[in-house]
Enzyme design. Sequence first.
Site, PDB file in Angstrom:
ATOM      1  N   LYS A  79       0.825  -1.202   0.000  1.00 53.77           N
ATOM      2  CA  LYS A  79       0.000   0.000   0.000  1.00 53.77           C
ATOM      3  C   LYS A  79       0.865   1.259   0.000  1.00 53.77           C
ATOM      4  O   LYS A  79       0.531   2.257  -0.659  1.00 53.77           O
ATOM      5  CB  LYS A  79      -0.946  -0.015   1.203  1.00 53.77           C
ATOM      6  N   ASP A  93     -11.445   2.801   4.313  1.00 56.98           N
ATOM      7  CA  ASP A  93     -11.727   1.364   4.219  1.00 56.98           C
ATOM      8  C   ASP A  93     -13.220   1.098   4.084  1.00 56.98           C
ATOM      9  O   ASP A  93     -13.634   0.015   3.673  1.00 56.98           O
ATOM     10  CB  ASP A  93     -11.179   0.636   5.450  1.00 56.98           C
ATOM     11  N   GLN A 125      -4.780  -1.825   9.741  1.00 53.41           N
ATOM     12  CA  GLN A 125      -4.571  -3.113   9.096  1.00 53.41           C
ATOM     13  C   GLN A 125      -5.130  -4.241   9.955  1.00 53.41           C
ATOM     14  O   GLN A 125      -4.789  -4.371  11.139  1.00 53.41           O
ATOM     15  CB  GLN A 125      -3.075  -3.338   8.837  1.00 53.41           C
TER      16      GLN A 125
END
Length: 393
Positions: free
Chosen positions: A152, A219, A196
Site C-alpha cells: 500500500k 476502508d 490493518q
Amino acid sequence: MASSMAFTDCSTSAPTRPFLFGRLRPRRVLPFIPPHLLQGLPAARNGLPNLRLTNSPSSFPEGNVFLRNQQGFRHFRPFTVLASVSASEVFKAVTSTEASAKVIDGKSIAKKIRHEIATEISRMKDEIGVIPGLAVILVGDRKDSATYVRNKKKACESVGIKSYEVCLPEDTTEEEVLKFISGYNDDPEVHGILVQLPLPSHMNEQNILNAVSIEKDVDGFHPLNIGRLAMRGREPLFVPCTPKGCIELLHRCDVDIKGKQAVVIGRSNIVGMPVALLLLREDASVSIVHSRTKNPEEITRQADIIISAVGQPNMVRGSWIKEGAVIIDVGINPVEDARSERGYRLVGDVCYEEARKIASAVTPVPGGVGPMTIAMLLSNTLTSAKRMHNFFH
C-alpha cells in the site's frame, strides 16, 4: 462452506477428477455437465437437459456408462467406447471447440485507474497545493500484514499520495492504538486512515474501527458508511475497497448488471455483505450463498453474475456455473504445490480451468480482484481529500 466439500486440484491433468467418463466407482454421482459440453458426443440427445453422468449400480453391466435424470437411469451404450479414454482426454476433446472465457485482467484495469488517480492528484496539487495523505496503522508482526502495508505504501508513492505509517508491537494496548487514531483524525494533512486487520486478539476490533473518523474511513467499514450503503436514497462517504473493486471490474468490462441474477458466495462484513448491497444498488436480483445454504450449487447455477468470497480453494466447480456467466473471484487461497519454489501456489474460490470453459468472463487469481482493492483504496483517499477541500471541478 459445506463440510462435505473437499478441495480438489482442478488444474492438474490427472484423470481422476472432475469429469470422469472412464472407470467409475460404485454409486458415485459425478458433477453436472452443462448440455453444451455434451454436444458432439455419441450419446448426446436433444431434450435431455440437466443430466448427470454416473456409474451404474452394481447390477448394471460393468464398463457401461449411464445418464441419470430425475426419472432414473438411461443407458447409452455408445459411451462405452470411452471406457479406455482418460477423463482429461475426454474433457479436453469435449471442450476443445469451446471458446475460452474472456480474462478480466485486474492488473491492467487497476493500472489504468492508478494513472487516472495520479493525473487528478497532480492537478489538485497544482491548483490548490493539496497532496492527499493516507495513514496506515499496523499492530503486531504478521508477515502477511506487513507485506500488505508495504504494498500500500508503494502504491501511494506511485500516484503521489503521501503515506504515514505507524508500526506497533503485538503487546500494544488498545488505548495506545486509539491515541494514534485520534491524532490522525485531527491531522488536516491526513485524509484517510486505515487500520490493518487482523488485530491482536486482546483488542476489540469494533471499538478501534469505530474510532476512525467517518470522514477519513477510506476502508469503508464504519457502521454509518455501511448503514448508508444499505439504505436506498442514502450515499456512503466511502465504499469498502474490495467490493467497490468488484463492481468497478464489471463496469469497466461493460457487464450489464441491471436486471441480472447475481449470486454472492460468502456473507462476510468485509466483502460478501457489502458487495451484495452494491449489486442491489445496481438493480440486480441478488442471492447470497453461505455455510448454511441447503443447495448452493443449484442456486449458483442460476446466476448471470457470480462473486465468490468464501476462502475455499476451487470450491466453485464447472458444475456450479451457467453457460455465459461472468465470474468475479475474490478468493486468494494458498495450496500446496511441490513444483513451486515457495512450496505453494495461489488459487481462487472458483476452479479457473473449469470456469473458463463455461463462463463468458472470469477473473484470474492472482491478478484479478487483488490489484483493484489497492486501486480503490487510493481512489477513496483521493475522494476524501477532494471532499475536504471542496475540489470537485
